[in-house]
Design a protein around this motif. Structure first.
Motif, PDB file in Angstrom:
ATOM      1  N   GLU A  20      17.318 -30.211 133.677  1.00 41.44           N
ATOM      2  CA  GLU A  20      17.404 -28.867 133.094  1.00 41.44           C
ATOM      3  C   GLU A  20      16.025 -28.252 132.873  1.00 41.44           C
ATOM      4  O   GLU A  20      15.920 -27.154 132.358  1.00 41.44           O
ATOM      5  CB  GLU A  20      18.188 -28.914 131.769  1.00 41.44           C
ATOM      6  N   ASP A  21      14.977 -28.994 133.243  1.00 42.43           N
ATOM      7  CA  ASP A  21      13.613 -28.455 133.147  1.00 42.43           C
ATOM      8  C   ASP A  21      13.343 -27.540 134.345  1.00 42.43           C
ATOM      9  O   ASP A  21      13.946 -27.702 135.414  1.00 42.43           O
ATOM     10  CB  ASP A  21      12.583 -29.595 133.186  1.00 42.43           C
ATOM     11  N   GLN A  22      12.423 -26.610 134.127  1.00 44.70           N
ATOM     12  CA  GLN A  22      11.955 -25.758 135.220  1.00 44.70           C
ATOM     13  C   GLN A  22      10.438 -25.656 135.129  1.00 44.70           C
ATOM     14  O   GLN A  22       9.857 -25.780 134.045  1.00 44.70           O
ATOM     15  CB  GLN A  22      12.536 -24.345 135.094  1.00 44.70           C
ATOM     16  N   ALA A  33       9.644 -24.958 131.346  1.00 44.61           N
ATOM     17  CA  ALA A  33      10.750 -24.538 130.483  1.00 44.61           C
ATOM     18  C   ALA A  33      11.737 -25.687 130.388  1.00 44.61           C
ATOM     19  O   ALA A  33      11.987 -26.381 131.378  1.00 44.61           O
ATOM     20  CB  ALA A  33      11.423 -23.286 131.046  1.00 44.61           C
ATOM     21  N   ASP A  34      12.273 -25.930 129.193  1.00 39.92           N
ATOM     22  CA  ASP A  34      13.181 -27.052 128.950  1.00 39.92           C
ATOM     23  C   ASP A  34      14.500 -26.472 128.452  1.00 39.92           C
ATOM     24  O   ASP A  34      14.617 -26.059 127.296  1.00 39.92           O
ATOM     25  CB  ASP A  34      12.539 -27.965 127.897  1.00 39.92           C
ATOM     26  N   GLY A  35      15.475 -26.414 129.358  1.00 44.24           N
ATOM     27  CA  GLY A  35      16.747 -25.765 129.027  1.00 44.24           C
ATOM     28  C   GLY A  35      17.699 -26.674 128.265  1.00 44.24           C
ATOM     29  O   GLY A  35      17.600 -27.895 128.337  1.00 44.24           O
ATOM     30  N   THR A 188       6.860 -30.607 129.180  1.00 47.36           N
ATOM     31  CA  THR A 188       8.061 -30.605 128.339  1.00 47.36           C
ATOM     32  C   THR A 188       8.058 -31.875 127.494  1.00 47.36           C
ATOM     33  O   THR A 188       7.255 -32.796 127.719  1.00 47.36           O
ATOM     34  CB  THR A 188       9.340 -30.541 129.200  1.00 47.36           C
ATOM     35  N   ASP A 189       8.977 -31.932 126.511  1.00 43.56           N
ATOM     36  CA  ASP A 189       8.975 -33.069 125.585  1.00 43.56           C
ATOM     37  C   ASP A 189       9.383 -34.378 126.260  1.00 43.56           C
ATOM     38  O   ASP A 189       9.239 -35.435 125.659  1.00 43.56           O
ATOM     39  CB  ASP A 189       9.850 -32.774 124.363  1.00 43.56           C
ATOM     40  N   GLY A 190       9.899 -34.300 127.478  1.00 41.99           N
ATOM     41  CA  GLY A 190      10.204 -35.529 128.223  1.00 41.99           C
ATOM     42  C   GLY A 190       8.942 -36.357 128.453  1.00 41.99           C
ATOM     43  O   GLY A 190       8.984 -37.586 128.543  1.00 41.99           O
ATOM     44  N   LEU A 191       7.795 -35.689 128.518  1.00 40.37           N
ATOM     45  CA  LEU A 191       6.520 -36.413 128.620  1.00 40.37           C
ATOM     46  C   LEU A 191       6.002 -36.792 127.236  1.00 40.37           C
ATOM     47  O   LEU A 191       5.702 -37.963 126.970  1.00 40.37           O
ATOM     48  CB  LEU A 191       5.462 -35.561 129.334  1.00 40.37           C
ATOM     49  N   SER A 227      13.945 -41.071 128.901  1.00 36.69           N
ATOM     50  CA  SER A 227      15.245 -40.675 128.339  1.00 36.69           C
ATOM     51  C   SER A 227      15.546 -39.181 128.486  1.00 36.69           C
ATOM     52  O   SER A 227      16.639 -38.744 128.175  1.00 36.69           O
ATOM     53  CB  SER A 227      15.297 -41.064 126.857  1.00 36.69           C
ATOM     54  N   ASP A 228      14.581 -38.411 128.953  1.00 40.34           N
ATOM     55  CA  ASP A 228      14.774 -36.957 129.070  1.00 40.34           C
ATOM     56  C   ASP A 228      14.159 -36.510 130.400  1.00 40.34           C
ATOM     57  O   ASP A 228      13.444 -37.277 131.058  1.00 40.34           O
ATOM     58  CB  ASP A 228      14.079 -36.266 127.889  1.00 40.34           C
ATOM     59  N   ASN A 229      14.460 -35.286 130.784  1.00 38.99           N
ATOM     60  CA  ASN A 229      13.798 -34.713 131.968  1.00 38.99           C
ATOM     61  C   ASN A 229      12.308 -34.567 131.659  1.00 38.99           C
ATOM     62  O   ASN A 229      11.917 -34.303 130.521  1.00 38.99           O
ATOM     63  CB  ASN A 229      14.358 -33.333 132.307  1.00 38.99           C
ATOM     64  N   ILE A 230      11.490 -34.768 132.694  1.00 43.48           N
ATOM     65  CA  ILE A 230      10.026 -34.733 132.501  1.00 43.48           C
ATOM     66  C   ILE A 230       9.425 -33.695 133.445  1.00 43.48           C
ATOM     67  O   ILE A 230       9.672 -33.746 134.657  1.00 43.48           O
ATOM     68  CB  ILE A 230       9.401 -36.109 132.829  1.00 43.48           C
TER      69      ILE A 230
HETATM   70 MG    MG Z   1      13.445 -31.997 126.971  1.00 47.32          MG
END
Ligand code: MG
Length: 414
Positions: A20-22, A33-35, A188-191, A227-230
């Motif tokens: 969901e990241d862009q 952007a982190d949707g 994004t917070d994935g990193l 655990s999240d999109n990066i």
């Molecule tokens: Mg995120």
């Protein structure tokens, strides 16, 4: 013209099924952007965000234009979520940076809504540019929570600001002067939830190519859990239009002087004071650097002088005492005399005659005559007097020798 070089990478991570990241990497505009939202709505929100700001910023490429573009993206997403039940509740973070000519040079303008972040690596030091709009970070900023507590607080994932939540949104803006060698990171917070700032800094310092560095950061986030999109965008400032040289020159114009040293003007003034006939009033009580040591030296010299004077006085005292209490029997103008002092004097103190006698030295018996000629010393006057009384002479009178009895009969043995 400021020259930039960019690299970017995005990854679904090891837990999520869709990304969901862009990210946006255009000529002078960059964004992540982190949707969020169910049924792929998060992807719609983040994609809308980057598309809208790119189009709107292209129409008005100024700092205000960038903020207006972000607010337009917010309104568009909010409107779509409001009209399409499948997209209800969708939203997205947005962290964007644009190189903007503000009339007297170019600057990097960063805008932010949400908890994606911008960092700046300058001279090897990594600093965070943006503030997270999360419940725990807001509590830290208002002094109600420590940073340590916030790092593990559950509300760090609860956002207080995102695009699409309301018709209006407040956008944070940060202006940076781009210097050659600067490296801007958008992520994004994935990193940032997976990789510590110190490790991010280490990768950014070590890997020169921005694309390689971005991929390495993504790899580390996945290795740490993923655990999240990066999503990572890196912008390097290759040329800064002479801005570093200008800043260096400006610094060089300000001569660096160790603190506490007098300026040349102060020094000249002091020298004028010292040259003048009147005492340097300005220098009295003035704790100038070169004044204090000189005073201390004078004090040290005075103390040393005082010690010397005391030693000399003590020596003189000893000599005077010795002279006063020393007596000797010697010769004055051919006759025996009693002296106070030492034969030949001592340290410039000449002995003085305290009693003269009529005893002719020539009349003294051989060995005694020799001793008296050299001076026979005594510790007290009375003992010296006794010695004189008992001096063995060859005759009682020196003037009438012809009628005198034989010397041997009159000699008194001591
Ligand atoms: Mg995120």
């Amino acid at each position: 013209m400021t020259a930039l070089r960019t690299g970017a990478a995005t990854d679904v991570g090891r837990v999520r099924t869709n990304n969901e990241d862009q990210m946006l990497v255009a000529d002078t505009l960059f964004a992540v952007a982190d949707g969020m939202g169910g049924h792929a709505a998060g992807e719609v929100a983040s994609q809308a965000a980057v598309e809208v700001i790119q189009e709107a910023f292209a129409a008005t490429p100024t700092a205000d234009g960038l903020i207006a573009a972000t607010q337009k993206a917010n309104r568009d997403i909010y409107a779509r979520a409001d009209t399409d039940p499948a997209l209800r509740g969708m939203g997205t973070t947005l962290t964007a940076a644009a190189l903007i000519d503000n009339g007297n040079g170019e600057s990097l303008v960063v805008v932010n809504v949400g908890d994606s972040r911008a960092y700046l690596l300058r001279d090897g030091e990594l600093s965070r540019v943006t503030e997270d709009h999360s419940v725990s970070e807001e509590l830290v900023r208002s002094g109600q929570m420590s940073e340590e507590e916030a790092a593990t607080d559950n509300r760090r994932h609860v956002l207080t600001r995102v695009l699409g939540m309301d018709n209006d949104v407040s956008v944070d803006r940060f202006d940076l002067d781009p210097f050659r060698g600067d490296r801007l990171l958008l992520a994004t917070d994935g990193l940032t939830n997976e990789v510590a700032d110190s490790e991010i800094a280490s990768v950014l310092r070590r890997i020169e190519d921005p694309g390689e560095a971005a991929r390495e950061l993504v790899r580390r986030a996945k290795a740490a859990g993923g655990s999240d999109n990066i999503t990572v965008v890196i912008v390097d400032v290759l040329d800064d239009d002479g801005r570093v040289a200008e800043a260096t020159e400006a610094l060089a114009r300000e001569p660096v002087r160790p603190r506490g040293l007098p300026t040349s003007a102060q020094r000249d003034a002091r020298l004028r004071d010292l040259d003048g006939e009147t005492p340097p009033v300005a220098a009295i009580g003035n704790p100038e650097v070169f004044e204090a040591p000189r005073r201390r030296r004078l004090v040290r010299i005075s103390l040393f002088g005082l010690a010397v004077v005391l030693l000399v006085a003590a020596a003189v005292g000893v000599v005077v005492f010795t002279q006063r209490n020393s007596y000797y029997v010697g010769v004055k103008s051919g006759t025996v005399a009693l002296y106070q002092g030492r034969p030949g004097g001592l340290l410039g103190f000449d002995p003085k005659v305290v009693r003269s006698t009529d005893i002719q030295v020539a009349d003294l018996e051989g060995a005694t005559r020799d001793r008296v000629t050299q001076g026979v010393t005594f510790g007290s006057r009375s003992r010296a007097e006794d010695y004189i009384e008992q001096l063995p002479t060859t005759t009682t009178t020196s003037t009438t020798t012809t009628a005198a009895p034989a010397p041997t009969t009159t000699v008194k043995q001591p």
